[in-house]
Design a protein around this motif. Structure first.
Motif, PDB file in Angstrom:
ATOM      1  N   PRO A 140      10.313  10.804  21.011  1.00 44.97           N
ATOM      2  CA  PRO A 140       9.302   9.916  21.922  1.00 44.97           C
ATOM      3  C   PRO A 140       7.675  10.221  20.967  1.00 44.97           C
ATOM      4  CG  PRO A 140       9.557  12.389  22.720  1.00 44.97           C
ATOM      5  CD  PRO A 140      10.668  11.994  21.851  1.00 44.97           C
ATOM      6  N   ASN A 141       7.903  10.941  20.081  1.00 42.79           N
ATOM      7  CA  ASN A 141       6.568  11.066  19.371  1.00 42.79           C
ATOM      8  C   ASN A 141       6.666  10.569  17.873  1.00 42.79           C
ATOM      9  OD1 ASN A 141       5.028  13.112  21.005  1.00 42.79           O
ATOM     10  ND2 ASN A 141       6.774  14.445  20.345  1.00 42.79           N
ATOM     11  N   LEU A 142       7.605   9.726  17.569  1.00 48.30           N
ATOM     12  CA  LEU A 142       7.852   9.152  16.505  1.00 48.30           C
ATOM     13  C   LEU A 142       6.914   8.110  16.181  1.00 48.30           C
ATOM     14  CD1 LEU A 142       9.475   8.797  13.836  1.00 48.30           C
ATOM     15  CD2 LEU A 142      11.074   7.380  14.998  1.00 48.30           C
ATOM     16  N   GLU A 143       6.593   6.949  17.210  1.00 55.14           N
ATOM     17  CA  GLU A 143       5.804   6.069  16.599  1.00 55.14           C
ATOM     18  C   GLU A 143       4.047   6.956  16.613  1.00 55.14           C
ATOM     19  OE1 GLU A 143       4.493   1.652  18.458  1.00 55.14           O
ATOM     20  OE2 GLU A 143       5.764   2.960  19.592  1.00 55.14           O
ATOM     21  N   LYS A 144       3.711   7.666  17.428  1.00 52.67           N
ATOM     22  CA  LYS A 144       2.542   8.208  17.210  1.00 52.67           C
ATOM     23  C   LYS A 144       2.401   8.829  15.940  1.00 52.67           C
ATOM     24  CE  LYS A 144      -0.526  11.928  19.364  1.00 52.67           C
ATOM     25  NZ  LYS A 144      -0.573  12.704  20.669  1.00 52.67           N
ATOM     26  N   ASP A 145       3.400   9.772  15.228  1.00 50.19           N
ATOM     27  CA  ASP A 145       3.306  10.155  13.953  1.00 50.19           C
ATOM     28  C   ASP A 145       3.322   9.127  12.833  1.00 50.19           C
ATOM     29  OD1 ASP A 145       3.393  12.895  15.075  1.00 50.19           O
ATOM     30  OD2 ASP A 145       5.612  12.932  14.909  1.00 50.19           O
ATOM     31  N   TYR A 146       3.788   8.225  13.227  1.00 58.02           N
ATOM     32  CA  TYR A 146       3.891   7.147  12.182  1.00 58.02           C
ATOM     33  C   TYR A 146       2.582   6.494  12.147  1.00 58.02           C
ATOM     34  CZ  TYR A 146       4.578   2.373  10.133  1.00 58.02           C
ATOM     35  OH  TYR A 146       4.648   1.117   9.314  1.00 58.02           O
ATOM     36  N   ASP A 147       1.879   6.007  13.393  1.00 59.75           N
ATOM     37  CA  ASP A 147       0.638   5.345  13.212  1.00 59.75           C
ATOM     38  C   ASP A 147      -0.248   6.255  12.520  1.00 59.75           C
ATOM     39  OD1 ASP A 147       1.690   3.342  14.601  1.00 59.75           O
ATOM     40  OD2 ASP A 147       1.048   3.868  16.446  1.00 59.75           O
ATOM     41  N   ALA A 148      -0.221   7.771  12.985  1.00 57.64           N
ATOM     42  CA  ALA A 148      -1.178   8.732  12.150  1.00 57.64           C
ATOM     43  C   ALA A 148      -0.880   8.663  11.000  1.00 57.64           C
ATOM     44  CB  ALA A 148      -0.935  10.025  12.847  1.00 57.64           C
ATOM     45  N   ALA A 149       0.128   8.371  10.291  1.00 57.44           N
ATOM     46  CA  ALA A 149       0.495   8.520   8.710  1.00 57.44           C
ATOM     47  C   ALA A 149       0.002   7.363   8.175  1.00 57.44           C
ATOM     48  CB  ALA A 149       1.855   8.523   8.667  1.00 57.44           C
ATOM     49  N   SER A 174       0.697  -1.223   0.142  1.00 53.83           N
ATOM     50  CA  SER A 174       0.049   0.028   0.121  1.00 53.83           C
ATOM     51  C   SER A 174       0.870   1.193  -0.258  1.00 53.83           C
ATOM     52  CB  SER A 174      -1.047   0.194   1.512  1.00 53.83           C
ATOM     53  OG  SER A 174      -1.461   1.200   1.371  1.00 53.83           O
ATOM     54  N   LEU A 175       0.553   2.131  -0.999  1.00 49.26           N
ATOM     55  CA  LEU A 175       1.358   3.361  -0.862  1.00 49.26           C
ATOM     56  C   LEU A 175       1.029   4.255   0.283  1.00 49.26           C
ATOM     57  CD1 LEU A 175       3.348   5.064  -2.794  1.00 49.26           C
ATOM     58  CD2 LEU A 175       1.341   6.161  -3.907  1.00 49.26           C
ATOM     59  N   GLU A 176      -0.300   4.602   0.471  1.00 49.94           N
ATOM     60  CA  GLU A 176      -0.682   5.336   1.578  1.00 49.94           C
ATOM     61  C   GLU A 176      -0.385   4.791   2.916  1.00 49.94           C
ATOM     62  OE1 GLU A 176      -0.636   8.449   0.596  1.00 49.94           O
ATOM     63  OE2 GLU A 176      -0.812   8.095  -1.330  1.00 49.94           O
ATOM     64  N   GLY A 177      -0.819   3.479   2.993  1.00 45.76           N
ATOM     65  CA  GLY A 177      -0.829   2.738   4.161  1.00 45.76           C
ATOM     66  C   GLY A 177       0.738   2.144   4.824  1.00 45.76           C
ATOM     67  N   ARG A 178       1.655   2.121   3.847  1.00 41.61           N
ATOM     68  CA  ARG A 178       2.794   1.250   4.275  1.00 41.61           C
ATOM     69  C   ARG A 178       3.964   2.160   3.794  1.00 41.61           C
ATOM     70  NH1 ARG A 178       3.346  -4.651   5.055  1.00 41.61           N
ATOM     71  NH2 ARG A 178       5.598  -4.928   4.985  1.00 41.61           N
ATOM     72  N   ILE A 179       4.003   2.489   2.451  1.00 39.76           N
ATOM     73  CA  ILE A 179       5.224   2.977   1.525  1.00 39.76           C
ATOM     74  C   ILE A 179       5.664   4.489   2.183  1.00 39.76           C
ATOM     75  CG2 ILE A 179       6.170   3.584  -0.527  1.00 39.76           C
ATOM     76  CD1 ILE A 179       4.819   1.224  -1.604  1.00 39.76           C
ATOM     77  N   ARG A 180       4.732   5.300   2.031  1.00 45.91           N
ATOM     78  CA  ARG A 180       4.840   6.654   2.414  1.00 45.91           C
ATOM     79  C   ARG A 180       4.973   6.945   3.875  1.00 45.91           C
ATOM     80  NH1 ARG A 180       3.584  10.982  -0.966  1.00 45.91           N
ATOM     81  NH2 ARG A 180       2.232  10.216  -3.103  1.00 45.91           N
ATOM     82  N   PRO A 181       4.331   6.060   4.840  1.00 49.64           N
ATOM     83  CA  PRO A 181       4.659   6.259   6.368  1.00 49.64           C
ATOM     84  C   PRO A 181       6.129   5.898   6.605  1.00 49.64           C
ATOM     85  CG  PRO A 181       2.361   5.718   5.992  1.00 49.64           C
ATOM     86  CD  PRO A 181       3.053   5.597   4.674  1.00 49.64           C
ATOM     87  N   ARG A 182       6.504   4.795   6.192  1.00 45.32           N
ATOM     88  CA  ARG A 182       7.923   4.377   6.372  1.00 45.32           C
ATOM     89  C   ARG A 182       8.852   5.361   5.769  1.00 45.32           C
ATOM     90  NH1 ARG A 182       7.501  -2.404   6.663  1.00 45.32           N
ATOM     91  NH2 ARG A 182       5.529  -2.507   7.859  1.00 45.32           N
ATOM     92  N   HIS A 183       8.565   5.694   4.716  1.00 41.21           N
ATOM     93  CA  HIS A 183       9.540   6.969   4.133  1.00 41.21           C
ATOM     94  C   HIS A 183       9.731   7.985   5.101  1.00 41.21           C
ATOM     95  CE1 HIS A 183      11.310   9.661   1.687  1.00 41.21           C
ATOM     96  NE2 HIS A 183      10.176  10.436   1.390  1.00 41.21           N
ATOM     97  N   TYR A 184       8.711   8.465   5.499  1.00 38.29           N
ATOM     98  CA  TYR A 184       8.767   9.659   6.409  1.00 38.29           C
ATOM     99  C   TYR A 184       9.636   9.348   7.845  1.00 38.29           C
ATOM    100  CZ  TYR A 184       4.423  11.496   4.085  1.00 38.29           C
ATOM    101  OH  TYR A 184       3.631  11.839   3.155  1.00 38.29           O
ATOM    102  N   VAL A 185       9.442   8.004   8.120  1.00 38.02           N
ATOM    103  CA  VAL A 185      10.228   7.482   9.524  1.00 38.02           C
ATOM    104  C   VAL A 185      11.756   7.647   9.077  1.00 38.02           C
ATOM    105  CG1 VAL A 185      10.804   5.771  10.723  1.00 38.02           C
ATOM    106  CG2 VAL A 185       8.480   6.402  10.530  1.00 38.02           C
ATOM    107  N   ILE A 186      11.945   6.749   7.949  1.00 36.76           N
ATOM    108  CA  ILE A 186      13.397   6.876   7.488  1.00 36.76           C
ATOM    109  C   ILE A 186      14.103   8.415   7.198  1.00 36.76           C
ATOM    110  CG2 ILE A 186      15.222   6.284   5.821  1.00 36.76           C
ATOM    111  CD1 ILE A 186      13.794   3.899   7.716  1.00 36.76           C
ATOM    112  N   LYS A 245      -2.622   5.775   8.984  1.00 37.10           N
ATOM    113  CA  LYS A 245      -4.198   6.118   9.023  1.00 37.10           C
ATOM    114  C   LYS A 245      -4.642   6.879   7.904  1.00 37.10           C
ATOM    115  CE  LYS A 245      -4.680   4.592  13.805  1.00 37.10           C
ATOM    116  NZ  LYS A 245      -5.097   5.222  15.335  1.00 37.10           N
ATOM    117  N   GLY A 246      -3.481   7.611   7.216  1.00 35.37           N
ATOM    118  CA  GLY A 246      -4.124   8.434   6.091  1.00 35.37           C
ATOM    119  C   GLY A 246      -3.970  10.071   6.749  1.00 35.37           C
ATOM    120  N   GLU A 247      -3.630  10.284   7.809  1.00 36.63           N
ATOM    121  CA  GLU A 247      -3.384  11.541   8.420  1.00 36.63           C
ATOM    122  C   GLU A 247      -2.012  11.925   8.381  1.00 36.63           C
ATOM    123  OE1 GLU A 247      -4.437  11.092  12.630  1.00 36.63           O
ATOM    124  OE2 GLU A 247      -6.120   9.937  12.192  1.00 36.63           O
TER     125      GLU A 247
END
Length: 385
Positions: free
Chosen positions: A364-373, A313-325, A375-377
């Motif tokens: 400390p906010n990294l996981e929260k931001d990733y989970d939000a991403a 999934s581009l929105e549910g997996r690829i983009r959010p993980r790219h944000y983290v890296i 979900k499409g946020e």
């Protein structure tokens, strides 16, 4: 066999007779029809069988010789005895109105007895009656299902396939067996054929010429017969439209070539590794190409050799993980630069364990931001404190 059939019929009829007087079945069996007024088929279908008025009008045209509720009452009681609800029975009658004219003793009870002999439970027979519709009352029902049960290896697999296609409506000798023989020639065992046909039953029910075209198409896109991926290639090809299959799937292959800037060899490599890429919508492929090549800067050849990236999934997996890296790189938290293929393919648990949990104190906010991403946020940036 005769004793078994008689006992089944007796059991079904006794079950219906034991129904509560307040039940629809009891009311169904107690309907009084005056010989002087005649028998109104359309009204019977509507008020007793539970069809809609439009369905009743349509179905009544197929029952011009039905003059009495006696046999229909017996059929409905038989279906109720099998375990079909009133709604299920109505659906079956709507599909096959002539079922109401079938003899319970001479036709339906022997079929149920035969299916019981094959090992089907009463609930499975009820599901089959709903799925098979007008074919359920045919004399060859038992023999056809016996063949398909051997092929699909279990009644559950067979019933799952029946949701997609009425298997028993197709000729065994002219259609099914020739297709199965072709698939075996391609190196598929019965287990592979069963797995393939549970969700793509057209592989054995389509015109044999079309199935041959599917095989040719799978070979033409670079997946050889006998290879581990050939079943997956056939599964993907079977999802493509008939017209494109007969033309050899050139349109989708050409689209992949242009969208990802691949050579012919790279298209063949990508499709052989991930045949399901053929089933992806063009717009979905276009968005992945834009992101992976234009935004991440991945080389087309790199993607061709790792086409699994196109299935995530581009929105549910690829983009959010790219944000983290990207966040970890910008803040000097990565000791080494991981490949995006590794990042994308990891399970959710492993990804967090490798790239998020080690940085809980620093970010400390990294996981929260990733989970939000996920979900499409989509956040404008990840916070770092």
């Amino acid at each position: 066999m005769l004793r078994l059939r008689s006992s089944i019929l007796a059991h079904l009829l006794s079950s219906s007779q034991a129904t509560s007087p307040a039940s629809p079945l009891h009311r169904l069996l107690s309907v009084a029809i005056s010989p002087s007024t005649g028998f109104a088929v359309e009204n019977y279908l509507f008020s007793t069988c539970g069809l809609t008025r439009a369905q009743a009008v349509k179905a009544s045209r197929k029952l011009p010789r039905l003059k009495s509720p006696a046999n229909p009452d017996a059929v409905l009681a038989f279906l109720a005895g099998l375990g079909l609800s009133g709604a299920d029975a109505a659906a079956v009658v709507a599909k096959d109105p002539q079922l109401l004219c079938a003899s319970v003793e001479r036709t339906l009870a022997p079929i149920v007895a035969g299916l019981s002999d094959l090992g089907l439970s009463r609930s499975e027979i009820a599901r089959l009656a709903s799925l098979a519709a007008h074919r359920f009352r045919r004399k060859d029902t038992v023999s056809k299902l016996e063949y398909h049960l051997r092929l699909f290896r279990s009644s559950e697999n067979l019933l799952r396939a029946m949701k997609f296609c009425d298997l028993i409506s197709h000729s065994l000798e002219r259609v099914v067996k020739p297709n199965v023989a072709l698939l075996r020639e391609c190196g598929l065992g019965d287990c592979d054929i069963a797995k393939l046909c549970i969700s793509r039953p057209r592989m054995i029910t389509a015109n044999p010429e079309l199935v041959q075209a599917m095989v040719t198409c799978a070979e033409d896109i670079g997946v050889p017969r006998g290879s581990v991926m050939f079943r997956h290639a056939l599964h993907a090809v079977a999802s493509v439209g008939k017209e494109e299959i007969l033309l050899g799937c050139p349109a989708k292959v050409e689209y992949l070539r242009n969208t990802f800037r691949w050579t012919d060899a790279e298209v063949a490599i990508a499709v052989s590794k991930a045949p399901a890429v053929l089933t992806k919508a063009k717009e979905s492929l276009q968005r992945r190409s834009k992101f992976l090549i234009c935004e991440l800067g991945l080389e087309p050849a790199h993607i061709a050799y790792r086409p699994a990236m196109l299935m995530y999934s581009l929105e549910g997996r690829i983009r959010p993980r790219h944000y983290v890296i990207k966040f970890l790189k910008e803040n000097g938290l990565l000791k080494c630069d991981p490949s995006y293929y590794t990042v994308f393919k990891e399970s959710e648990k492993t990804f967090k364990k490798k790239f998020i949990h080690p940085h809980k104190e620093a970010a400390p906010n990294l996981e929260k931001d990733y989970d939000a991403a996920c979900k499409g946020e989509e956040p404008t940036n990840f916070r770092f404190t």
